[in-house]
Design a protein around this motif. Structure first.
Motif, PDB file in Angstrom:
ATOM      1  N   ILE A  60      53.343  70.944 -43.111  1.00 38.45           N
ATOM      2  CA  ILE A  60      52.682  70.150 -44.140  1.00 38.45           C
ATOM      3  C   ILE A  60      51.317  69.718 -43.620  1.00 38.45           C
ATOM      4  CG2 ILE A  60      52.796  68.025 -45.508  1.00 38.45           C
ATOM      5  CD1 ILE A  60      55.896  68.302 -45.316  1.00 38.45           C
ATOM      6  N   LEU A  61      50.288  70.046 -44.400  1.00 36.81           N
ATOM      7  CA  LEU A  61      48.934  69.603 -44.084  1.00 36.81           C
ATOM      8  C   LEU A  61      48.619  68.429 -44.993  1.00 36.81           C
ATOM      9  CD1 LEU A  61      46.229  69.924 -42.632  1.00 36.81           C
ATOM     10  CD2 LEU A  61      45.560  71.542 -44.415  1.00 36.81           C
ATOM     11  N   VAL A  62      48.468  67.257 -44.414  1.00 32.54           N
ATOM     12  CA  VAL A  62      48.193  66.034 -45.158  1.00 32.54           C
ATOM     13  C   VAL A  62      46.676  65.833 -45.193  1.00 32.54           C
ATOM     14  CG1 VAL A  62      48.631  63.555 -45.312  1.00 32.54           C
ATOM     15  CG2 VAL A  62      50.353  65.068 -44.294  1.00 32.54           C
ATOM     16  N   VAL A  63      46.120  65.822 -46.396  1.00 33.89           N
ATOM     17  CA  VAL A  63      44.672  65.683 -46.542  1.00 33.89           C
ATOM     18  C   VAL A  63      44.371  64.297 -47.097  1.00 33.89           C
ATOM     19  CG1 VAL A  63      42.574  66.779 -47.409  1.00 33.89           C
ATOM     20  CG2 VAL A  63      44.613  68.156 -47.033  1.00 33.89           C
ATOM     21  N   ALA A  64      44.844  63.298 -46.393  1.00 34.76           N
ATOM     22  CA  ALA A  64      44.596  61.901 -46.762  1.00 34.76           C
ATOM     23  C   ALA A  64      44.869  61.055 -45.531  1.00 34.76           C
ATOM     24  CB  ALA A  64      45.499  61.479 -47.915  1.00 34.76           C
ATOM     25  N   LYS A  65      43.863  60.358 -45.095  1.00 40.52           N
ATOM     26  CA  LYS A  65      43.953  59.600 -43.858  1.00 40.52           C
ATOM     27  C   LYS A  65      45.076  58.561 -43.893  1.00 40.52           C
ATOM     28  CE  LYS A  65      40.709  56.588 -42.787  1.00 40.52           C
ATOM     29  NZ  LYS A  65      39.458  55.985 -42.344  1.00 40.52           N
ATOM     30  N   SER A  66      45.304  57.964 -45.048  1.00 41.48           N
ATOM     31  CA  SER A  66      46.249  56.856 -45.104  1.00 41.48           C
ATOM     32  C   SER A  66      47.688  57.269 -45.383  1.00 41.48           C
ATOM     33  CB  SER A  66      45.791  55.854 -46.164  1.00 41.48           C
ATOM     34  OG  SER A  66      45.785  56.466 -47.434  1.00 41.48           O
ATOM     35  N   LEU A  67      47.950  58.567 -45.526  1.00 35.22           N
ATOM     36  CA  LEU A  67      49.320  59.011 -45.777  1.00 35.22           C
ATOM     37  C   LEU A  67      50.013  59.353 -44.466  1.00 35.22           C
ATOM     38  CD1 LEU A  67      48.865  61.290 -48.914  1.00 35.22           C
ATOM     39  CD2 LEU A  67      49.909  59.031 -48.802  1.00 35.22           C
ATOM     40  N   GLY A  68      51.264  58.974 -44.396  1.00 38.31           N
ATOM     41  CA  GLY A  68      52.027  59.233 -43.188  1.00 38.31           C
ATOM     42  C   GLY A  68      52.815  60.524 -43.271  1.00 38.31           C
ATOM     43  N   SER A  69      53.727  60.678 -42.338  1.00 42.60           N
ATOM     44  CA  SER A  69      54.593  61.853 -42.255  1.00 42.60           C
ATOM     45  C   SER A  69      56.025  61.381 -42.457  1.00 42.60           C
ATOM     46  CB  SER A  69      54.446  62.513 -40.885  1.00 42.60           C
ATOM     47  OG  SER A  69      53.099  62.782 -40.617  1.00 42.60           O
ATOM     48  N   PRO A  70      56.566  61.524 -43.681  1.00 43.69           N
ATOM     49  CA  PRO A  70      57.875  60.937 -43.947  1.00 43.69           C
ATOM     50  C   PRO A  70      59.052  61.589 -43.225  1.00 43.69           C
ATOM     51  CG  PRO A  70      57.087  62.135 -45.863  1.00 43.69           C
ATOM     52  CD  PRO A  70      55.971  62.112 -44.862  1.00 43.69           C
ATOM     53  N   TYR A  71      58.956  62.852 -42.842  1.00 44.09           N
ATOM     54  CA  TYR A  71      60.076  63.549 -42.202  1.00 44.09           C
ATOM     55  C   TYR A  71      59.623  64.236 -40.911  1.00 44.09           C
ATOM     56  CZ  TYR A  71      61.699  63.000 -47.004  1.00 44.09           C
ATOM     57  OH  TYR A  71      62.016  62.501 -48.237  1.00 44.09           O
ATOM     58  N   PRO A  72      59.193  63.488 -39.920  1.00 43.28           N
ATOM     59  CA  PRO A  72      58.641  64.108 -38.705  1.00 43.28           C
ATOM     60  C   PRO A  72      59.634  64.963 -37.924  1.00 43.28           C
ATOM     61  CG  PRO A  72      58.946  61.756 -38.390  1.00 43.28           C
ATOM     62  CD  PRO A  72      59.232  62.031 -39.840  1.00 43.28           C
ATOM     63  N   ASP A  73      60.940  64.731 -38.110  1.00 45.00           N
ATOM     64  CA  ASP A  73      61.934  65.540 -37.402  1.00 45.00           C
ATOM     65  C   ASP A  73      62.259  66.839 -38.128  1.00 45.00           C
ATOM     66  OD1 ASP A  73      62.105  63.591 -35.444  1.00 45.00           O
ATOM     67  OD2 ASP A  73      63.764  62.555 -36.439  1.00 45.00           O
ATOM     68  N   ASP A  74      61.833  66.952 -39.397  1.00 52.36           N
ATOM     69  CA  ASP A  74      62.185  68.112 -40.208  1.00 52.36           C
ATOM     70  C   ASP A  74      61.029  69.077 -40.458  1.00 52.36           C
ATOM     71  OD1 ASP A  74      65.007  67.517 -40.914  1.00 52.36           O
ATOM     72  OD2 ASP A  74      64.090  65.712 -41.764  1.00 52.36           O
ATOM     73  N   PHE A  75      59.798  68.590 -40.378  1.00 53.16           N
ATOM     74  CA  PHE A  75      58.636  69.417 -40.707  1.00 53.16           C
ATOM     75  C   PHE A  75      57.545  69.216 -39.669  1.00 53.16           C
ATOM     76  CE2 PHE A  75      60.743  68.157 -44.633  1.00 53.16           C
ATOM     77  CZ  PHE A  75      61.021  69.393 -45.196  1.00 53.16           C
ATOM     78  N   HIS A  76      56.718  70.235 -39.505  1.00 52.95           N
ATOM     79  CA  HIS A  76      55.541  70.135 -38.649  1.00 52.95           C
ATOM     80  C   HIS A  76      54.384  69.698 -39.538  1.00 52.95           C
ATOM     81  CE1 HIS A  76      57.514  72.235 -35.334  1.00 52.95           C
ATOM     82  NE2 HIS A  76      58.048  73.010 -36.266  1.00 52.95           N
ATOM     83  N   TYR A  77      53.677  68.698 -39.125  1.00 54.63           N
ATOM     84  CA  TYR A  77      52.578  68.171 -39.920  1.00 54.63           C
ATOM     85  C   TYR A  77      51.235  68.594 -39.323  1.00 54.63           C
ATOM     86  CZ  TYR A  77      55.893  65.422 -42.550  1.00 54.63           C
ATOM     87  OH  TYR A  77      56.930  65.045 -43.368  1.00 54.63           O
ATOM     88  N   LYS A  78      50.279  68.889 -40.202  1.00 55.42           N
ATOM     89  CA  LYS A  78      48.900  69.219 -39.845  1.00 55.42           C
ATOM     90  C   LYS A  78      48.787  70.505 -39.048  1.00 55.42           C
ATOM     91  CE  LYS A  78      47.599  64.392 -39.910  1.00 55.42           C
ATOM     92  NZ  LYS A  78      47.124  63.268 -39.161  1.00 55.42           N
ATOM     93  N   LYS A  79      49.589  71.488 -39.340  1.00 47.18           N
ATOM     94  CA  LYS A  79      49.518  72.762 -38.635  1.00 47.18           C
ATOM     95  C   LYS A  79      49.375  73.876 -39.651  1.00 47.18           C
ATOM     96  CE  LYS A  79      51.860  71.208 -34.618  1.00 47.18           C
ATOM     97  NZ  LYS A  79      51.723  71.637 -33.294  1.00 47.18           N
ATOM     98  N   ILE A  80      48.146  74.222 -39.964  1.00 45.90           N
ATOM     99  CA  ILE A  80      47.868  75.180 -41.026  1.00 45.90           C
ATOM    100  C   ILE A  80      48.252  76.607 -40.653  1.00 45.90           C
ATOM    101  CG2 ILE A  80      45.480  75.679 -40.391  1.00 45.90           C
ATOM    102  CD1 ILE A  80      46.693  75.006 -43.942  1.00 45.90           C
ATOM    103  N   GLU A  81      48.427  76.891 -39.384  1.00 40.65           N
ATOM    104  CA  GLU A  81      48.718  78.265 -38.956  1.00 40.65           C
ATOM    105  C   GLU A  81      50.148  78.687 -39.236  1.00 40.65           C
ATOM    106  OE1 GLU A  81      49.851  75.801 -35.396  1.00 40.65           O
ATOM    107  OE2 GLU A  81      48.268  75.761 -36.865  1.00 40.65           O
ATOM    108  N   ALA A  82      50.930  77.892 -39.902  1.00 36.59           N
ATOM    109  CA  ALA A  82      52.350  78.158 -40.108  1.00 36.59           C
ATOM    110  C   ALA A  82      52.622  79.425 -40.897  1.00 36.59           C
ATOM    111  CB  ALA A  82      53.007  76.969 -40.817  1.00 36.59           C
ATOM    112  N   LYS A  83      51.718  79.878 -41.758  1.00 33.93           N
ATOM    113  CA  LYS A  83      51.993  81.076 -42.548  1.00 33.93           C
ATOM    114  C   LYS A  83      52.272  82.269 -41.642  1.00 33.93           C
ATOM    115  CE  LYS A  83      50.124  82.304 -46.217  1.00 33.93           C
ATOM    116  NZ  LYS A  83      49.209  82.779 -47.222  1.00 33.93           N
ATOM    117  N   ALA A  84      51.594  82.357 -40.541  1.00 32.12           N
ATOM    118  CA  ALA A  84      51.807  83.472 -39.622  1.00 32.12           C
ATOM    119  C   ALA A  84      53.193  83.397 -38.981  1.00 32.12           C
ATOM    120  CB  ALA A  84      50.733  83.473 -38.543  1.00 32.12           C
ATOM    121  N   ALA A  85      53.768  82.218 -38.915  1.00 34.43           N
ATOM    122  CA  ALA A  85      55.070  82.037 -38.284  1.00 34.43           C
ATOM    123  C   ALA A  85      56.220  82.259 -39.271  1.00 34.43           C
ATOM    124  CB  ALA A  85      55.158  80.625 -37.696  1.00 34.43           C
ATOM    125  N   GLY A  86      55.914  82.601 -40.507  1.00 28.04           N
ATOM    126  CA  GLY A  86      56.961  82.913 -41.472  1.00 28.04           C
ATOM    127  C   GLY A  86      57.397  81.764 -42.349  1.00 28.04           C
TER     128      GLY A  86
END
Length: 162
Positions: A60-86
């Motif tokens: 998940i790429l969060v494009v808002a400074k004030s938004l948090g990461s609600p599920y940090p154990d389930d998803f990788h945040y701010k990593k746009i290269e994920a498409k290459a990883a499937g």
């Protein structure tokens, strides 16, 4: 006095964040697939864990400074290269209408060789409520010009080596 102003400002920001999260969780909570592995949405989508899992969104790429990461154990945040990883990538801001749309448009322009007009048409066909602000459109127009210059330069380099 300045300390009190800062306290009130923080309370207002916290309230607005909760208000928009609740609003979008009800009315805009499904990801819009822009292309395989690339999704666009609002903060409501980011809080819809079932939909994220169902669409195989892993990053998940969060494009808002004030938004948090609600599920940090389930998803990788701010990593746009994920498409290459499937896995799929969700790009979101609060409303999924301007900031996050601008990122997705720039991605399509750069990586799919789309013009700004083509990218706008494509994304709008998938998510009709998009509305990038005028400043972002100007930046994308400049980006399009720079891409055109780079493409022309690359073509000329390719021609001279033949």
């Amino acid at each position: 006095m300045a300390d009190m102003d800062e306290i009130y400002k923080n309370k207002i920001v916290t309230f607005l964040r909760a208000f928009y999260a609740a609003k979008y969780a009800k009315v805009d909570n499904m990801p819009c697939q822009i292309e395989p592995g690339l999704f666009l949405g609002s903060v409501g989508v980011a809080y819809n864990k079932d939909a994220l899992k169902n669409f195989n969104i892993t990053h998940i790429l969060v494009v808002a400074k004030s938004l948090g990461s609600p599920y940090p154990d389930d998803f990788h945040y701010k990593k746009i290269e994920a498409k290459a990883a499937g896995g799929g990538v969700l790009v979101h801001c609060f409303a999924g209408r301007s900031r996050s749309v601008t990122i997705v448009l720039a991605y399509l322009m750069k990586n799919r060789n789309m013009s700004l007009s083509e990218a706008l048409g494509h994304v709008k066909s998938k998510r009709p409520q998009i509305a990038p602000n005028e400043g972002f459109i100007l930046q994308l127009q400049n980006f399009e010009k720079s891409l055109g210059a780079n493409r022309t330069k690359n073509l000329n380099v390719g021609d001279s080596s033949q």
